[in-house]
Design a protein around this motif. Structure first.
Motif, mmCIF file in Angstrom:
data_model
loop_
_atom_site.group_PDB
_atom_site.id
_atom_site.type_symbol
_atom_site.label_atom_id
_atom_site.label_comp_id
_atom_site.label_asym_id
_atom_site.label_seq_id
_atom_site.Cartn_x
_atom_site.Cartn_y
_atom_site.Cartn_z
ATOM 1 N N PRO A 14 0.823 -1.206 0.000
ATOM 2 C CA PRO A 14 0.000 0.000 0.000
ATOM 3 C C PRO A 14 0.864 1.267 0.000
ATOM 4 C CG PRO A 14 0.069 -0.947 2.176
ATOM 5 C CD PRO A 14 0.788 -1.908 1.268
ATOM 6 N N HIS A 15 0.337 2.317 -0.612
ATOM 7 C CA HIS A 15 1.027 3.598 -0.596
ATOM 8 C C HIS A 15 0.812 4.243 0.766
ATOM 9 C CE1 HIS A 15 1.775 4.372 -5.004
ATOM 10 N NE2 HIS A 15 1.220 3.185 -4.976
ATOM 11 N N THR A 16 1.858 4.758 1.336
ATOM 12 C CA THR A 16 1.734 5.535 2.557
ATOM 13 C C THR A 16 2.270 6.927 2.274
ATOM 14 O OG1 THR A 16 3.879 4.760 3.343
ATOM 15 C CG2 THR A 16 1.957 3.531 4.070
ATOM 16 N N THR A 17 1.680 7.909 2.898
ATOM 17 C CA THR A 17 2.116 9.274 2.671
ATOM 18 C C THR A 17 2.608 9.887 3.967
ATOM 19 O OG1 THR A 17 -0.105 10.129 3.032
ATOM 20 C CG2 THR A 17 0.510 9.658 0.755
ATOM 21 N N ARG A 18 3.498 10.852 3.821
ATOM 22 C CA ARG A 18 4.030 11.590 4.958
ATOM 23 C C ARG A 18 3.671 13.058 4.738
ATOM 24 N NH1 ARG A 18 9.438 10.917 4.179
ATOM 25 N NH2 ARG A 18 9.705 13.073 3.583
ATOM 26 N N PRO A 19 2.884 13.672 5.636
ATOM 27 C CA PRO A 19 2.496 15.064 5.441
ATOM 28 C C PRO A 19 3.710 15.995 5.510
ATOM 29 C CG PRO A 19 1.610 14.215 7.499
ATOM 30 C CD PRO A 19 2.321 13.090 6.838
ATOM 31 N N ILE A 20 3.747 16.958 4.623
ATOM 32 C CA ILE A 20 4.833 17.930 4.586
ATOM 33 C C ILE A 20 4.348 19.280 5.085
ATOM 34 C CG2 ILE A 20 6.463 19.156 3.081
ATOM 35 C CD1 ILE A 20 7.095 16.198 3.447
ATOM 36 N N SER A 21 3.237 19.769 4.522
ATOM 37 C CA SER A 21 2.761 21.098 4.879
ATOM 38 C C SER A 21 1.300 21.259 4.493
ATOM 39 C CB SER A 21 3.596 22.152 4.147
ATOM 40 O OG SER A 21 3.175 23.447 4.480
ATOM 41 N N THR A 22 0.631 22.219 5.128
ATOM 42 C CA THR A 22 -0.709 22.645 4.730
ATOM 43 C C THR A 22 -0.604 24.112 4.340
ATOM 44 O OG1 THR A 22 -1.740 21.095 6.252
ATOM 45 C CG2 THR A 22 -3.108 22.897 5.448
ATOM 46 N N LEU A 32 5.073 23.803 -4.189
ATOM 47 C CA LEU A 32 5.827 22.968 -3.253
ATOM 48 C C LEU A 32 5.905 21.530 -3.760
ATOM 49 C CD1 LEU A 32 7.358 22.507 -0.645
ATOM 50 C CD2 LEU A 32 5.161 22.277 0.529
ATOM 51 N N ALA A 33 4.801 21.014 -4.291
ATOM 52 C CA ALA A 33 4.810 19.660 -4.840
ATOM 53 C C ALA A 33 5.777 19.562 -6.015
ATOM 54 C CB ALA A 33 3.404 19.245 -5.262
ATOM 55 N N ALA A 34 5.810 20.575 -6.868
ATOM 56 C CA ALA A 34 6.738 20.578 -8.006
ATOM 57 C C ALA A 34 8.187 20.610 -7.525
ATOM 58 C CB ALA A 34 6.453 21.768 -8.909
ATOM 59 N N ARG A 42 8.204 11.681 -4.689
ATOM 60 C CA ARG A 42 6.864 11.589 -5.262
ATOM 61 C C ARG A 42 5.918 12.338 -4.343
ATOM 62 N NH1 ARG A 42 5.788 5.444 -5.921
ATOM 63 N NH2 ARG A 42 3.836 6.230 -6.753
ATOM 64 N N ALA A 43 5.328 13.418 -4.838
ATOM 65 C CA ALA A 43 4.500 14.282 -4.004
ATOM 66 C C ALA A 43 3.081 14.370 -4.556
ATOM 67 C CB ALA A 43 5.108 15.672 -3.920
ATOM 68 N N VAL A 44 2.150 14.566 -3.652
ATOM 69 C CA VAL A 44 0.752 14.798 -4.008
ATOM 70 C C VAL A 44 0.238 15.961 -3.169
ATOM 71 C CG1 VAL A 44 0.259 12.414 -4.647
ATOM 72 C CG2 VAL A 44 -0.096 13.146 -2.307
ATOM 73 N N PHE A 45 -0.799 16.628 -3.671
ATOM 74 C CA PHE A 45 -1.475 17.635 -2.859
ATOM 75 C C PHE A 45 -2.971 17.459 -3.037
ATOM 76 C CE2 PHE A 45 -0.953 19.750 -6.911
ATOM 77 C CZ PHE A 45 -2.125 20.465 -7.080
ATOM 78 N N HIS A 46 -3.713 17.817 -1.989
ATOM 79 C CA HIS A 46 -5.163 17.678 -2.042
ATOM 80 C C HIS A 46 -5.807 18.716 -1.136
ATOM 81 C CE1 HIS A 46 -5.182 15.559 1.857
ATOM 82 N NE2 HIS A 46 -4.047 15.063 1.434
ATOM 83 N N PHE A 52 -4.744 23.437 1.499
ATOM 84 C CA PHE A 52 -4.254 22.351 0.652
ATOM 85 C C PHE A 52 -3.099 21.660 1.366
ATOM 86 C CE2 PHE A 52 -6.455 25.028 -2.288
ATOM 87 C CZ PHE A 52 -7.013 24.141 -3.197
ATOM 88 N N ALA A 53 -3.176 20.351 1.500
ATOM 89 C CA ALA A 53 -2.114 19.571 2.134
ATOM 90 C C ALA A 53 -1.182 19.023 1.077
ATOM 91 C CB ALA A 53 -2.706 18.430 2.937
ATOM 92 N N VAL A 54 0.125 19.097 1.351
ATOM 93 C CA VAL A 54 1.144 18.535 0.467
ATOM 94 C C VAL A 54 1.754 17.351 1.213
ATOM 95 C CG1 VAL A 54 3.298 18.947 -0.753
ATOM 96 C CG2 VAL A 54 1.624 20.781 -0.531
ATOM 97 N N GLU A 55 1.818 16.205 0.531
ATOM 98 C CA GLU A 55 2.336 14.983 1.143
ATOM 99 C C GLU A 55 3.322 14.313 0.209
ATOM 100 O OE1 GLU A 55 -1.169 12.720 1.946
ATOM 101 O OE2 GLU A 55 -1.668 13.931 3.681
ATOM 102 N N VAL A 56 4.261 13.579 0.797
ATOM 103 C CA VAL A 56 5.242 12.799 0.028
ATOM 104 C C VAL A 56 4.844 11.338 0.140
ATOM 105 C CG1 VAL A 56 7.647 12.086 -0.079
ATOM 106 C CG2 VAL A 56 7.094 14.460 0.363
ATOM 107 N N ILE A 57 4.841 10.648 -0.986
ATOM 108 C CA ILE A 57 4.522 9.222 -1.005
ATOM 109 C C ILE A 57 5.769 8.447 -0.606
ATOM 110 C CG2 ILE A 57 3.812 7.267 -2.430
ATOM 111 C CD1 ILE A 57 2.270 9.262 -4.145
ATOM 112 N N ALA A 58 5.633 7.655 0.456
ATOM 113 C CA ALA A 58 6.777 6.888 0.955
ATOM 114 C C ALA A 58 6.785 5.499 0.388
ATOM 115 C CB ALA A 58 6.717 6.812 2.481
#
Length: 58
Positions: A14-22, A32-34, A42-46, A52-58
């Motif tokens: 499973p993909h796990t994410t680590r929050p970076i910033s809101t 920030l994701a770029a 590998r970053a995502v934001f939602h 908006f939360a920015v997270e890194v996929i671990a």
């Protein structure tokens, strides 16, 4: 058959994410994701209730 294999792989790894910033707006979150992607992560934001939360996929 490919869908079954994909579901199996996602269950095993499973993909796990680590929050970076809101951040307050989408443009800042996108920037920030770029930046994280440019650094090789590998970053995502939602959208969240606080912005908006920015997270890194671990």
């Amino acid at each position: 058959m490919p869908n079954t294999a994909l579901r199996t792989l996602r269950a095993l790894f499973p993909h796990t994410t680590r929050p970076i910033s809101t951040l307050p707006n989408e443009a800042e979150a996108r920037a920030l994701a770029a930046l994280l992607v440019a650094q090789g992560q590998r970053a995502v934001f939602h959208r969240t209730p606080a912005g908006f939360a920015v997270e890194v996929i671990a």
